[in-house]
Design a protein around this motif. Sequence first.
Motif, PDB file in Angstrom:
ATOM      1  N   ASP A 193      -6.159  13.577  -4.972  1.00  0.00           N
ATOM      2  CA  ASP A 193      -7.380  13.922  -4.270  1.00  0.00           C
ATOM      3  C   ASP A 193      -8.183  12.692  -3.865  1.00  0.00           C
ATOM      4  OD1 ASP A 193      -8.803  15.248  -7.341  1.00  0.00           O
ATOM      5  OD2 ASP A 193      -8.225  13.227  -6.824  1.00  0.00           O
ATOM      6  N   GLY A 194      -7.538  11.532  -3.825  1.00  0.00           N
ATOM      7  CA  GLY A 194      -8.234  10.323  -3.420  1.00  0.00           C
ATOM      8  C   GLY A 194      -8.482  10.257  -1.936  1.00  0.00           C
ATOM      9  N   GLY A 195      -7.643  10.943  -1.151  1.00  0.00           N
ATOM     10  CA  GLY A 195      -7.828  10.973   0.292  1.00  0.00           C
ATOM     11  C   GLY A 195      -7.821   9.604   0.932  1.00  0.00           C
ATOM     12  N   GLU A 196      -6.910   8.748   0.533  1.00  0.00           N
ATOM     13  CA  GLU A 196      -6.900   7.382   1.023  1.00  0.00           C
ATOM     14  C   GLU A 196      -6.495   7.349   2.488  1.00  0.00           C
ATOM     15  OE1 GLU A 196      -5.319   4.381  -1.316  1.00  0.00           O
ATOM     16  OE2 GLU A 196      -5.876   5.279  -3.192  1.00  0.00           O
ATOM     17  N   GLU A 197      -7.190   6.526   3.259  1.00  0.00           N
ATOM     18  CA  GLU A 197      -6.955   6.418   4.685  1.00  0.00           C
ATOM     19  C   GLU A 197      -5.676   5.672   4.999  1.00  0.00           C
ATOM     20  OE1 GLU A 197     -10.369   5.132   6.931  1.00  0.00           O
ATOM     21  OE2 GLU A 197     -11.622   5.627   5.211  1.00  0.00           O
ATOM     22  N   ASP A 198      -5.184   4.847   4.090  1.00  0.00           N
ATOM     23  CA  ASP A 198      -4.016   4.026   4.349  1.00  0.00           C
ATOM     24  C   ASP A 198      -2.711   4.789   4.230  1.00  0.00           C
ATOM     25  OD1 ASP A 198      -5.610   1.280   2.684  1.00  0.00           O
ATOM     26  OD2 ASP A 198      -5.534   1.732   4.808  1.00  0.00           O
ATOM     27  N   THR A 199      -2.756   6.040   3.816  1.00  0.00           N
ATOM     28  CA  THR A 199      -1.546   6.820   3.695  1.00  0.00           C
ATOM     29  C   THR A 199      -0.989   7.072   5.089  1.00  0.00           C
ATOM     30  OG1 THR A 199      -2.431   7.900   1.741  1.00  0.00           O
ATOM     31  CG2 THR A 199      -0.564   8.956   2.801  1.00  0.00           C
ATOM     32  N   PRO A 200       0.283   6.684   5.310  1.00  0.00           N
ATOM     33  CA  PRO A 200       0.840   6.856   6.638  1.00  0.00           C
ATOM     34  C   PRO A 200       0.970   8.328   7.012  1.00  0.00           C
ATOM     35  CG  PRO A 200       2.479   5.924   5.142  1.00  0.00           C
ATOM     36  CD  PRO A 200       1.200   6.072   4.383  1.00  0.00           C
ATOM     37  N   ASN A 201       0.631   8.636   8.269  1.00  0.00           N
ATOM     38  CA  ASN A 201       0.736   9.992   8.771  1.00  0.00           C
ATOM     39  C   ASN A 201       1.039   9.888  10.256  1.00  0.00           C
ATOM     40  OD1 ASN A 201       0.429  12.592   9.658  1.00  0.00           O
ATOM     41  ND2 ASN A 201      -1.415  12.985   8.458  1.00  0.00           N
ATOM     42  N   ASP A 202       2.149  10.462  10.675  1.00  0.00           N
ATOM     43  CA  ASP A 202       2.586  10.328  12.065  1.00  0.00           C
ATOM     44  C   ASP A 202       1.525  10.796  13.053  1.00  0.00           C
ATOM     45  OD1 ASP A 202       6.034  11.175  11.354  1.00  0.00           O
ATOM     46  OD2 ASP A 202       4.997   9.270  11.297  1.00  0.00           O
ATOM     47  N   ASP A 203       0.819  11.866  12.749  1.00  0.00           N
ATOM     48  CA  ASP A 203      -0.160  12.405  13.687  1.00  0.00           C
ATOM     49  C   ASP A 203      -1.349  11.478  13.897  1.00  0.00           C
ATOM     50  OD1 ASP A 203       0.362  15.730  12.399  1.00  0.00           O
ATOM     51  OD2 ASP A 203       1.367  14.677  14.031  1.00  0.00           O
ATOM     52  N   GLN A 215       0.831  -1.209   0.000  1.00  0.00           N
ATOM     53  CA  GLN A 215       0.000   0.000   0.000  1.00  0.00           C
ATOM     54  C   GLN A 215       0.861   1.254   0.000  1.00  0.00           C
ATOM     55  OE1 GLN A 215      -3.363   0.020  -0.389  1.00  0.00           O
ATOM     56  NE2 GLN A 215      -3.148   2.222  -0.653  1.00  0.00           N
ATOM     57  N   LYS A 216       1.930   1.258   0.776  1.00  0.00           N
ATOM     58  CA  LYS A 216       2.830   2.415   0.795  1.00  0.00           C
ATOM     59  C   LYS A 216       3.447   2.637  -0.581  1.00  0.00           C
ATOM     60  CE  LYS A 216       4.142   2.342   5.645  1.00  0.00           C
ATOM     61  NZ  LYS A 216       5.255   2.135   6.602  1.00  0.00           N
ATOM     62  N   ARG A 231       2.198   1.641  -3.467  1.00  0.00           N
ATOM     63  CA  ARG A 231       1.124   2.058  -4.366  1.00  0.00           C
ATOM     64  C   ARG A 231       0.822   3.540  -4.194  1.00  0.00           C
ATOM     65  NH1 ARG A 231      -2.957   4.548  -5.410  1.00  0.00           N
ATOM     66  NH2 ARG A 231      -4.691   3.814  -6.604  1.00  0.00           N
ATOM     67  N   ASP A 232       0.754   3.992  -2.946  1.00  0.00           N
ATOM     68  CA  ASP A 232       0.483   5.402  -2.671  1.00  0.00           C
ATOM     69  C   ASP A 232       1.620   6.304  -3.155  1.00  0.00           C
ATOM     70  OD1 ASP A 232      -1.925   4.692  -1.545  1.00  0.00           O
ATOM     71  OD2 ASP A 232      -1.200   4.812   0.523  1.00  0.00           O
ATOM     72  N   PHE A 233       2.845   5.847  -2.968  1.00  0.00           N
ATOM     73  CA  PHE A 233       4.003   6.609  -3.433  1.00  0.00           C
ATOM     74  C   PHE A 233       3.945   6.810  -4.947  1.00  0.00           C
ATOM     75  CE2 PHE A 233       8.292   6.621  -5.237  1.00  0.00           C
ATOM     76  CZ  PHE A 233       8.832   7.732  -4.609  1.00  0.00           C
ATOM     77  N   LEU A 234       3.698   5.719  -5.654  1.00  0.00           N
ATOM     78  CA  LEU A 234       3.614   5.810  -7.110  1.00  0.00           C
ATOM     79  C   LEU A 234       2.433   6.661  -7.556  1.00  0.00           C
ATOM     80  CD1 LEU A 234       4.552   2.172  -8.123  1.00  0.00           C
ATOM     81  CD2 LEU A 234       5.911   4.248  -8.459  1.00  0.00           C
ATOM     82  N   ASP A 235       1.322   6.564  -6.845  1.00  0.00           N
ATOM     83  CA  ASP A 235       0.162   7.375  -7.181  1.00  0.00           C
ATOM     84  C   ASP A 235       0.486   8.857  -7.032  1.00  0.00           C
ATOM     85  OD1 ASP A 235      -2.498   7.852  -7.971  1.00  0.00           O
ATOM     86  OD2 ASP A 235      -3.129   7.999  -5.886  1.00  0.00           O
ATOM     87  N   ASP A 236       1.220   9.212  -5.987  1.00  0.00           N
ATOM     88  CA  ASP A 236       1.626  10.607  -5.805  1.00  0.00           C
ATOM     89  C   ASP A 236       2.520  11.068  -6.951  1.00  0.00           C
ATOM     90  OD1 ASP A 236       0.194  10.848  -3.482  1.00  0.00           O
ATOM     91  OD2 ASP A 236       1.937  10.566  -2.167  1.00  0.00           O
ATOM     92  N   LYS A 237       3.405  10.195  -7.407  1.00  0.00           N
ATOM     93  CA  LYS A 237       4.327  10.555  -8.490  1.00  0.00           C
ATOM     94  C   LYS A 237       3.622  10.625  -9.840  1.00  0.00           C
ATOM     95  CE  LYS A 237       7.949  10.854  -5.983  1.00  0.00           C
ATOM     96  NZ  LYS A 237       8.537  12.147  -5.695  1.00  0.00           N
ATOM     97  N   LEU A 238       2.682   9.720 -10.082  1.00  0.00           N
ATOM     98  CA  LEU A 238       2.013   9.647 -11.377  1.00  0.00           C
ATOM     99  C   LEU A 238       0.713  10.423 -11.433  1.00  0.00           C
ATOM    100  CD1 LEU A 238       2.342   5.830 -12.108  1.00  0.00           C
ATOM    101  CD2 LEU A 238       3.704   7.663 -13.073  1.00  0.00           C
ATOM    102  N   GLY A 239      -0.030  10.387 -10.338  1.00  0.00           N
ATOM    103  CA  GLY A 239      -1.401  10.857 -10.357  1.00  0.00           C
ATOM    104  C   GLY A 239      -1.591  12.352 -10.286  1.00  0.00           C
ATOM    105  N   GLY A 240      -0.634  13.074  -9.804  1.00  0.00           N
ATOM    106  CA  GLY A 240      -0.777  14.512  -9.768  1.00  0.00           C
ATOM    107  C   GLY A 240      -1.392  15.020  -8.487  1.00  0.00           C
ATOM    108  N   GLU A 241      -2.687  15.311  -8.487  1.00  0.00           N
ATOM    109  CA  GLU A 241      -3.327  16.016  -7.395  1.00  0.00           C
ATOM    110  C   GLU A 241      -3.496  15.177  -6.141  1.00  0.00           C
ATOM    111  OE1 GLU A 241      -6.780  18.203  -8.569  1.00  0.00           O
ATOM    112  OE2 GLU A 241      -5.979  18.449 -10.565  1.00  0.00           O
TER     113      GLU A 241
END
Length: 74
Positions: free
Chosen positions: A60-70, A45-46, A48-58
Amino acid sequence: MSRFDELKNKAADALGNEEKTDGALDKAANFLREKTGGQHDDKIQKGRDFLDDKLGGEGDGGEEDTPNDDTNRG
């Protein structure tokens, strides 16, 4: 050489289309999950999300699985 140009144009069009890139990334991630028996889902998942950020642009999917320290603190 025209065959190569045709493939290059198709790839460029696909990279510019958020739905196509998301679909391809989802398909690849699901394939990997199946092959690993779910043992590495978090890493897949990490990636996939990394590649989506590089390829997808904006992104705006707001996926919950994106790691966030907070959000991971409890």
